[in-house]
Design a protein around this motif. Sequence first.
Motif, short mmCIF file in Angstrom:
data_model
loop_
_atom_site.label_atom_id
_atom_site.label_comp_id
_atom_site.label_asym_id
_atom_site.label_seq_id
_atom_site.Cartn_x
_atom_site.Cartn_y
_atom_site.Cartn_z
N ALA A 52 0.68 -0.95 -0.53
CA ALA A 52 0.06 0.30 0.14
C ALA A 52 1.20 0.73 0.12
O ALA A 52 2.18 1.36 0.52
N CYS A 53 0.50 1.88 -0.85
CA CYS A 53 1.10 3.22 -0.48
C CYS A 53 0.19 4.78 -0.44
O CYS A 53 -0.38 4.64 -1.47
N LEU A 54 0.52 5.58 -0.03
CA LEU A 54 -0.76 6.91 1.08
C LEU A 54 -0.68 7.79 0.44
O LEU A 54 0.99 7.80 0.36
N ARG B 54 3.17 20.01 -1.95
CA ARG B 54 4.02 18.92 -1.51
C ARG B 54 4.08 17.30 -1.55
O ARG B 54 2.26 17.34 -1.12
N LEU B 55 3.97 16.82 -2.11
CA LEU B 55 3.22 15.61 -2.12
C LEU B 55 3.83 14.38 -1.02
O LEU B 55 5.41 14.25 -1.21
N ASN B 56 3.81 13.49 -0.63
CA ASN B 56 4.10 12.31 0.38
C ASN B 56 3.23 10.73 0.38
O ASN B 56 2.48 11.56 -0.18
N LEU B 57 4.54 10.05 0.26
CA LEU B 57 4.55 9.33 0.01
C LEU B 57 4.42 8.24 0.94
O LEU B 57 5.89 7.79 1.40
N SER B 58 3.98 7.42 1.34
CA SER B 58 4.04 6.72 3.08
C SER B 58 3.60 5.32 2.12
O SER B 58 2.48 4.70 1.80
N PHE B 59 4.42 4.66 2.34
CA PHE B 59 4.47 3.28 2.03
C PHE B 59 3.97 2.00 3.08
O PHE B 59 5.34 2.29 4.45
N ARG B 60 2.81 1.44 2.97
CA ARG B 60 3.21 0.56 4.16
C ARG B 60 3.16 -1.42 3.34
O ARG B 60 2.36 -0.81 2.59
N ARG B 61 2.90 -1.60 4.96
CA ARG B 61 2.66 -3.53 4.53
C ARG B 61 0.80 -3.55 5.43
O ARG B 61 1.91 -3.25 6.66
N THR B 62 0.43 -3.85 4.73
CA THR B 62 -0.83 -3.72 5.29
C THR B 62 -0.85 -4.69 6.33
O THR B 62 -1.74 -5.35 7.06
#
Length: 223
Positions: A127-129, A215-223
């Motif tokens: 997932a990437c918010l 500003r753009l922010n990409l928040s990478f997760r492992r669900t």
Amino acid sequence: MGVEPPVTTADLFRSLPDSPDILPLGPGAAVLPGFVRAADIAECLAALSGVLRQAPLRHMVTPGGHRMTVAMSNCGTWGWTSDLQGYRYSRTDPVSGSPWPPIPPLLAGIAERAANRLGYDSFRPDACLINRYRPGAKLSLHQDRDEHSLDQPIVSLSLGLPARFRFGGADRRARLRQTVLESGDVVVWGGASRLAYHGVLPLEDGLHPLTGACRLNLSFRRT
């Protein structure tokens, strides 16, 4: 909502590499300044633009009915959404009903390399918010705890205007550390810091040569 991550002695005393390109924030948490070189940021933005054509940014609503100041979208197998029914991950975009676009390999590779730099060798985001901040937009102090895989870190990439990032501890009352995140900086936090409270102060006015007034922010997760 996920469960509390196990805290081990290794987490509490995780030894970060002794390097000038690492700014520690807490146990298992650090900023990697300039991790994405200025010359490569345009490629990141090009990859991101393809995602946003399929899943445009939108202002979500909190369960309390408040419109978020940050515009959001997602890519990956899962996407994070918010509405009057609550916060959750979904396999489909609630606006289009289609699956979220996949995470571009370029962006996934950056996230994996950044996690590896701090010793999180098994991180593979699903997932990437995507958050867009315009001047005045902010992110209140919160924990990222909607994931089941709390043994996996969060990896956050900043693009565009600088942001004042605040990072604390698992207790909301813990002392906050503030740092300015520039375009290309990456923050990684996991282990004992996985549930640390963090937020972004209101974005200040400015113009970035590649993103303009945002500003753009990409928040990478492992669900």
